[in-house]
Write an enzyme that holds these catalytic residues in place. Structure first.
Site, PDB file in Angstrom:
ATOM      1  N   ASP A 262      41.648  65.190  44.774  1.00  0.00           N
ATOM      2  CA  ASP A 262      40.255  65.242  45.222  1.00  0.00           C
ATOM      3  C   ASP A 262      39.659  63.840  45.391  1.00  0.00           C
ATOM      4  OD1 ASP A 262      37.837  66.329  45.960  1.00  0.00           O
ATOM      5  OD2 ASP A 262      37.507  67.422  44.088  1.00  0.00           O
TER       6      ASP A 262
ATOM      7  N   ASP B  22      42.470  74.048  46.479  1.00  0.00           N
ATOM      8  CA  ASP B  22      41.769  74.455  45.266  1.00  0.00           C
ATOM      9  C   ASP B  22      40.816  75.614  45.562  1.00  0.00           C
ATOM     10  OD1 ASP B  22      41.006  74.323  42.572  1.00  0.00           O
ATOM     11  OD2 ASP B  22      40.946  72.137  42.591  1.00  0.00           O
TER      12      ASP B  22
ATOM     13  N   SER C 242      45.685  77.362  44.385  1.00  0.00           N
ATOM     14  CA  SER C 242      45.033  77.566  43.087  1.00  0.00           C
ATOM     15  C   SER C 242      44.520  78.993  42.955  1.00  0.00           C
ATOM     16  CB  SER C 242      43.879  76.566  42.920  1.00  0.00           C
ATOM     17  OG  SER C 242      44.360  75.252  42.839  1.00  0.00           O
TER      18      SER C 242
ATOM     19  N   ARG D  24      48.966  77.258  40.936  1.00  0.00           N
ATOM     20  CA  ARG D  24      48.401  77.022  39.606  1.00  0.00           C
ATOM     21  C   ARG D  24      47.814  78.317  39.083  1.00  0.00           C
ATOM     22  NH1 ARG D  24      45.942  72.551  38.198  1.00  0.00           N
ATOM     23  NH2 ARG D  24      45.503  73.793  36.357  1.00  0.00           N
TER      24      ARG D  24
ATOM     25  N   ASP E 171      43.685  73.161  33.822  1.00  0.00           N
ATOM     26  CA  ASP E 171      44.190  71.811  34.072  1.00  0.00           C
ATOM     27  C   ASP E 171      44.801  71.246  32.795  1.00  0.00           C
ATOM     28  OD1 ASP E 171      43.021  72.099  36.521  1.00  0.00           O
ATOM     29  OD2 ASP E 171      41.572  70.484  36.292  1.00  0.00           O
TER      30      ASP E 171
END
Length: 439
Positions: free
Chosen positions: A116, A194, A226, A247, A251
């Site tokens: 990001d 994401d 994600s 994912r 995190d």
């Protein structure tokens, strides 16, 4: 990164139609799309296309390996005061240099992944395309991709399914096709998408749509989703149908507690997500933090062993310019990488757990062989003595095996499935072994 920020949809239909490539008559009356409207609209429009275009990009036949900026460098955009460590083309060139020069590329680490905070805060007002921050990426992403490719490496980039990225930069919610085309034209080789500032109800359709557009560019682009990380009950078979890696948990932080929580989540295997892992599709427990500041030497060995056992993508997030020889040797350990990259692609499972001790087992080549890890998660006390037989772990038959310790390659003898193997494992440590079938 994972941040749950529910945002309701409200957008003119004609703008969505333009992005989908559907013609709209001039003067059409705008229609407001509600929370579930986007699902219905896109689902109806692309249902047939998606049905015949499930992920088939030939990528991630084994877990991908590379480097990712997030954990170590986060969203540091202060290049005036911290030019060496800010999110900039200089940082990614530095990491590409180190991957190429310090043995990582030869070990299999090939992706240099931007995370990001790389983009300008506004899209191009005419084309609506994403634009790299002109101060921190003065040469642009295409030039950066060319540089990375010149090193024999691949470039990854970050986007978001929502209105904004987790860091507040432009998201791809209404520009999926535009962004897919842009990334392909820039020469990007991987996309991490994401899920911040979006609605998770739409993921079942929205993530496959981006995969459709990525495939349509004709450029092989590894697709990292994600998708399940934001959902309580993910549809893993569908996710595996459209994503190369995904994912599905928090995190990682630079701490042993964080590593342990991820291992526990993967050991619990809620929803049986291990069953969908295999060539082309892998669960992603997040980055390797070896070489950072939060783990002891034995804890770093434990992370390397467990990520190998879990058939996890190996994305380093450290400062490759300042990694110790010991940490670099561990990251590049041939035995661990061989287990991680095993062509069967079977995710290892926790088969025993008691008193802070876990035993994990993973089928590997040659056929009938097994990698295993004995993990001591206790925080104090002396080394624990652990004994087991392969038969006791559920391995059938009456075969014989050679036993080697993975990190050192040390041969430890021959064993039958019913023979007991005993080893002492210290606290916050792992024993990493492989039973190779005779013959």
């Amino acid at each position: 990164m994972v941040r749950t920020v529910p945002v309701h949809y409200s957008r003119n239909l004609w703008k969505i139609k333009i992005d989908l490539g559907i013609s709209v008559a001039s003067g059409s009356t705008p229609i407001i799309v509600g929370r579930m409207g986007l699902i219905h609209l896109i689902g109806c429009t692309l249902a047939i296309a998606l049905h015949v275009s499930a992920l088939d990009n030939g990528l991630a036949r084994t877990p991908p390996m590379g480097w990712l900026s997030w954990q170590r460098f986060r969203c540091n955009t202060d290049c005036d005061n911290d030019p060496l460590n800010c999110i900039s083309e200089r940082l990614y060139k530095d990491m590409a240099d180190r991957l190429a020069a310090d043995g990582y590329r030869e070990a299999g680490y090939e992706y240099v992944n931007i995370d990001d905070c790389w983009a300008a805060l506004q899209r191009d007002p005419v084309t609506l395309r994403l634009v790299a921050d002109p101060k921190r990426f003065p040469s642009g992403i295409k030039a950066l991709a060319d540089y990375v490719h010149s090193k024999g490496l691949k470039l990854g980039i970050y986007g978001d399914m929502g209105v904004y990225t987790c860091g507040g930069y432009p998201g791809s919610k209404f520009t999926l096709k535009t962004d897919a085309d842009t990334f392909a034209e820039w020469g990007v080789d991987s996309l991490k998408l994401d899920g911040c500032y979006s609605n998770t109800d739409d993921f079942t359709v929205a993530y496959p749509i981006m995969e459709f557009y990525l495939n349509r560019t004709g450029r092989p682009i590894l697709y990292s989703c994600s998708w399940p990380a934001y959902q309580s009950t993910p549809d893993y078979p569908r996710i595996a149908e459209f994503c190369n890696i995904w994912r599905n948990y928090d995190d990682i932080d630079d701490s042993w507690d964080s590593v342990k929580s991820i291992i526990q989540f993967y050991g619990d295997d809620k929803g049986n997500f291990s069953s969908v892992a295999g060539p082309g599709n892998f669960n992603d427990p997040d980055m390797i933090i070896i070489g950072d500041k939060g783990l002891s030497e034995s804890q770093e060995e434990a992370q390397m062993a467990m990520w190998a056992m879990m058939a996890a993508p190996l994305f380093l997030s450290n400062d490759l310019r300042n990694v110790s020889d010991r940490a670099r040797n561990l990251i590049q350990n041939k035995g661990a990488i061989e287990i991680n990259q095993d062509p069967l692609g079977i995710q290892g499972k926790r088969v025993q757990q008691a008193n802070g001790i876990q035993i994990w087992l993973r089928p590997v080549v040659p056929a009938g062989s097994y990698a295993f890890a004995i993990l001591n998660l206790n925080d104090g006390g002396y080394a624990s003595s652990v004994s087991f037989s392969l038969a006791g772990l559920g391995v059938p038959g009456n075969d014989h095996y050679y036993l080697n310790e993975v990190f050192s390659g040390l041969y430890l003898g021959g064993y039958n499935v019913n023979d007991t193997f005993t080893v002492k494992v210290d606290v916050s440590s792992v024993f990493f072994g492989k039973f190779k079938k005779w013959g």
